[in-house]
Design a protein around this motif. Structure first.
Motif, mmCIF file in Angstrom:
data_model
loop_
_atom_site.group_PDB
_atom_site.id
_atom_site.type_symbol
_atom_site.label_atom_id
_atom_site.label_comp_id
_atom_site.label_asym_id
_atom_site.label_seq_id
_atom_site.Cartn_x
_atom_site.Cartn_y
_atom_site.Cartn_z
ATOM 1 N N ALA A 151 72.805 85.579 36.632
ATOM 2 C CA ALA A 151 74.045 84.795 36.599
ATOM 3 C C ALA A 151 74.902 85.107 37.815
ATOM 4 N N TYR A 152 74.974 86.401 38.161
ATOM 5 C CA TYR A 152 75.781 86.836 39.314
ATOM 6 C C TYR A 152 75.217 86.240 40.614
ATOM 7 N N GLN A 153 73.888 86.254 40.735
ATOM 8 C CA GLN A 153 73.236 85.682 41.923
ATOM 9 C C GLN A 153 73.522 84.185 42.031
ATOM 10 N N LEU A 154 73.471 83.509 40.872
ATOM 11 C CA LEU A 154 73.702 82.066 40.857
ATOM 12 C C LEU A 154 75.152 81.737 41.221
ATOM 13 N N LEU A 155 76.061 82.598 40.824
ATOM 14 C CA LEU A 155 77.463 82.411 41.194
ATOM 15 C C LEU A 155 77.622 82.471 42.714
ATOM 16 N N THR B 268 77.997 79.501 48.112
ATOM 17 C CA THR B 268 77.423 79.173 49.427
ATOM 18 C C THR B 268 77.124 77.685 49.557
ATOM 19 N N LYS B 269 76.913 77.007 48.425
ATOM 20 C CA LYS B 269 76.652 75.566 48.438
ATOM 21 C C LYS B 269 77.947 74.754 48.513
#
Length: 873
Positions: A594-598, A603-604
């Motif tokens: 979840a943290y990585q996806l945040l 960045t997107k």
């Protein structure tokens, strides 16, 4: 320019349509396209032939020549055909070489053998024919090197069109523009228009905007039509800021803008509610000496009124009259609609009556708007009277008027009256699809599904996909999924094909009811039907996979896989998709993911919402990664996110659980300084932290502060305090809170009962402990912990046989007997000289293999009761 000078001769004979555009010449048939040099020669030749024929004006007309040209003319035509044929053959040969393999020395050698110094007409012809942009660039560079000079503007324009059509690579585009700038020429108007038109047609509007900005970077002047085409396309997708940028650019480079363009921009800003920007444009228009026309005033009245600025709409209405513009039907209808929407019905009636004065033919649009206004206000009597008034003036009410009334009746749930009006309307107007859809919607909302099916059956041939979508959506919301599936599966795909909305409604309905496998199968069917899932479909699937997520069947993994599929299909996941996936991962305990996806989300270019930040902060706090949680907390604040009580509570709970009480207090203090009110969950987090730190007195002060701030304690609050007081053996004080809890109408749960019973028993208050236990038994089944607590309490109070009775009851119910409980009971039975019962408890201990008991009883323990010796091993 077409010159008919004879059958089978001249330009017409070659089937070339030559169009003059300014100083440029374009050939409309690309397969016969040759260099502008050849075209100019052909045009000159034609002009010569035309003059030659006209010189025979005293003689017979061209038709009188029998379609025959002089030998001179025929000779020149043959030369032209040979020249064109030669160019075409040369282009074919070059293209064959370029398509034979990748660029390299063999290709260069072959090209050099064919033509050491390629002419512009060959280069342009080749560039227009090639499909591989990379190969085209390589050929272009080779031709430049061979000619040892910059190629002609037409060659550069052809290369620009090819590169953007095939590669969409801006670095190539920008490089070519830079070279054109150095050479002293820019893209032609036709090239510019074609580039932007291609982007608009493929809905790549941001790319079109960037192309124009790139041209401006090199001081080129994009075509007027390129600007207007893109502004029009951006209007359709509500990109107001980009529209305004282009509009101002047009003014900067000297293009004359019109009232129509100002009107378009004012409309888009007003519809978005950005009234200051709209008014600024209006002032700018007036400062440029443009006079507002009736169209602009109508737009202002409609748009400002629809966003609730009724007084501004009134201002425009009176201003236009002051400038000598008479309101037309659109003006009146817009003003009536604005007033009705604002519930200013009396003023709407006044305007309507003004319009009706001295008018022989009623305005149907105004009548329909007024009828809708009456219906929305629940004044159906007045709406019906207006229908009759319209008829009296010789104007039969349209189906739209009746649909307005039916819509309003539907919103107010007056189904019976609506069905009656439906029958009456048939005397004046034939019900249309919209009418039936309104009825179907009303019937489904009212739960009259069978009647809705009958209505749909009556319109079977006319039913469209919207009818089906309404029924499926309403049935899904009513949780009648089998009926919804039945309608879907019964659709005649030749007459009515399910669209994206059909699939979306059913996929979402199935998912919400936990039928995620059925939802996913329908999603696959959607793909098989060549329907493109939209963001709503993906978001629904991801959300429902996580909601129904079970580790054993991998639904959470399906949700993650689906998210990756969104990206693989070229969709850009939106903020909602990211938020749902992040929340689902946190719930599934996959906080790292979840943290990585945040981080990926940021960045997107997607700004995480307060909910997204909250999910990750809570997940990190729960696994004791508090420093990272706090960093995110500070990051959210710095990004202008208004944090809510839930996020503060997560941090208070996290810091409290690891004993960082001071930091928990600081978070609570900040929460209150921000003007937020701690809720019962927030207080409970702080109380729990204090109790675990054995700061019971501080917890009691905190509890009093909570009540002072009008926050009502709940069951969890009292349970925390009772547990804390029992921990420090303040059992009587705990019982006071117990009684207060009961007075508040709160029913204790199993944990609270067990805690209080154990506390009272340890305090020796066996009567109250036993009373509570019996009350607990009366309202439910006590758990193992509760039985153990009361058995221990009775044992310590030397009520051995009562304790033994509960011991047997506990065994019968299949509850586990704790080692400590067995020792206490055994000891009590021995003291009470209940030898037989003590032996049974001892046997249970041996069978149960209690580790604690084994350590205590591994040695022989002797108890003598009146000369008897019992040995327990």
């Amino acid at each position: 320019m077409d010159n008919d000078i004879g059958e089978g001769a001249g330009i017409e004979a070659l089937h070339l349509d030559v169009v003059t555009e300014g100083s440029e010449i374009a050939i409309q048939r690309p397969e016969l396209a040759t260099a502008p040099v050849i075209v100019r020669e052909l045009r000159e030749l034609n002009r010569h032939f035309y003059l030659k024929v006209n010189s025979l004006s005293n003689g017979p007309p061209s038709s009188a020549l029998g379609g025959k040209f002089s030998p001179f003319m025929e000779e020149h035509n043959q030369d032209n055909r040979k020249k064109i044929g030669s160019v075409r053959q040369g282009v074919d040969d070059v293209c064959r070489i370029l398509e034979s393999g990748p660029w390299g020395p063999p290709v260069e050698s072959a090209l050099s053998m064919l033509d050491e110094s390629p002419q512009p007409e060959f280069i342009i012809g080749v560039l227009r024919r090639l499909k591989d942009a990379k190969q085209a660039v390589n050929y272009f560079r080779w031709a430049e090197k061979k000619t040892d000079q910059a190629l002609c503007p037409e060659a550069y324009n052809s290369l620009l069109l090819l590169v953007m059509a095939k590669t969409r690579k801006f670095n190539y585009f920008e490089q070519i523009l830079g070279e054109m700038s150095i050479a002293g020429f820019g893209p032609s108007n036709s090239t510019c228009i074609e580039l932007i038109s291609n982007c608009v047609k493929s809905r790549k509007l941001r790319e079109a905007f960037d192309l124009i900005q790139c041209m401006r970077k090199f001081k080129f002047r994009p075509a007027f039509s390129a600007y207007t085409a893109l502004i029009g396309a951006l209007y359709g997708v509500h990109e107001s800021d980009l529209m305004l940028t282009l509009f101002h650019q047009m003014q900067e480079i000297g293009y004359e803008v019109s009232v129509h363009m100002f009107t378009t921009l004012i409309r888009v800003f007003a519809r978005e509610g950005r009234l200051d920007a709209a008014l600024s444009l209006l002032d700018e228009m007036k400062s440029n000496c443009f006079n507002a026309d009736i169209v602009l005033y109508n737009v202002c009245i409609d748009c400002f009124g629809k966003v609730g600025k009724v007084d501004m709409a009134w201002k425009f209405f009176h201003e236009m009259k002051a400038h000598g513009l008479l309101p037309d039907d659109v003006t009146y209808t817009s003003m009536i609609g604005v007033l009705c929407k604002a519930n200013r019905l009396d003023e709407a009636v006044e305007i309507f009556e003004q319009m009706e004065q001295n008018r022989k033919v009623p305005c149907a649009y105004a009548y329909n708007t007024m009828i809708m206004g009456y219906g929305s206000a629940g004044k159906f009597g007045e709406a019906y009277s207006l229908l009759e008034r319209q008829k009296a003036k010789g104007c039969i009410p349209s189906v739209v008027a009746y649909n307005c009334i039916l819509t309003c009746l539907g919103k107010m749930g007056r189904l019976g009256e609506a069905l009656k009006i439906f029958e009456e309307m048939k005397k004046d107007a034939v019900p249309n699809l919209a009418t039936y859809n309104i009825l179907v919607d009303m019937l489904c909302r009212a739960g009259e599904v069978e009647t809705a099916f009958k209505v749909r059956g009556a319109m079977e041939e006319a039913a469209n996909v919207m009818t089906v979508n309404i029924m499926i959506d309403r049935l899904c919301k009513a949780q009648k999924l089998d009926e919804a599936r039945s309608i879907f599966e019964g659709m005649n795909h030749k007459v009515c094909t399910p669209d994206e909305v059909t699939f979306c409604s059913l996929i979402d309905g199935l998912g919400k009811q936990g039928r995620v496998d059925d939802a996913y199968r329908l999603y696959e069917q959607m793909l098989d039907s060549d329907k493109i899932p939209n963001a709503i479909v993906y978001t629904s699937l991801i959300r429902n996979f996580f909601r129904c997520g079970r580790k054993e069947d991998g639904e959470t993994e399906k949700g993650r896989a689906l998210f990756e599929e969104i990206k693989a299909r070229g969709f850009v996941p939106d903020v909602r998709s990211y938020s749902i996936l992040i929340h689902g991962l946190v719930k599934a305990g996959k906080v790292n993911k979840a943290y990585q996806l945040l981080e990926e989300m940021k960045t997107k270019g997607h700004q995480p919402t307060v909910v997204t930040y909250g999910s990750v902060i809570d997940g990190l706090a729960k696994i004791d990664r508090l420093d990272e949680a706090y960093m995110l907390f500070e990051e959210a604040k710095s990004n202008g996110i208004k944090l809510n009580v839930v996020i503060y509570s997560s941090l208070i709970d996290g810091f409290g659980k690891v004993g960082r009480i001071d930091e928990a207090y600081l978070i609570m203090e900040e929460l209150m300084q921000k003007g937020l009110t701690p809720n019962v969950c927030t207080w409970n987090c702080l109380l729990d932290a204090l109790v675990k730190a054995e700061e019971i007195n501080e917890a009691l002060i905190c509890f009093q502060s909570m009540k002072n701030l009008k926050c009502t304690p709940n069951l969890i609050t009292y349970s925390i305090l009772i547990n804390g007081l029992c921990m420090i053996r303040k059992f009587n004080k705990a019982f006071v809170f117990w009684q207060e809890m009961l007075k508040q109408g709160l029913e204790p749960n199993t944990i609270t009962y067990t805690t209080m019973i154990a506390g009272l028993a340890k305090a020796g208050n066996i009567a109250d402990a036993n009373s509570l236990f019996e009350r607990f038994k009366a309202r439910g089944i006590p758990d193992s912990a509760c039985y153990n607590a009361i058995i221990e309490g009775l044992s310590y109070a030397d009520r051995a046989m009562e304790a033994y009775g509960l011991f047997e009851e506990t065994r019968l119910k299949g509850h586990k007997i704790h080692a400590k409980t067995c020792i206490a009971l055994w000891d009590a039975l021995c003291r009470a000289e209940c030898v037989e019962q003590a032996a049974i408890v001892g046997a249970v201990m041996r069978e149960s293999e209690f580790s604690t008991c084994c350590k205590i009883l591994v040695a022989c323990v002797f108890f003598s009761f009146k000369g008897l010796v019992i040995v327990v091993t």
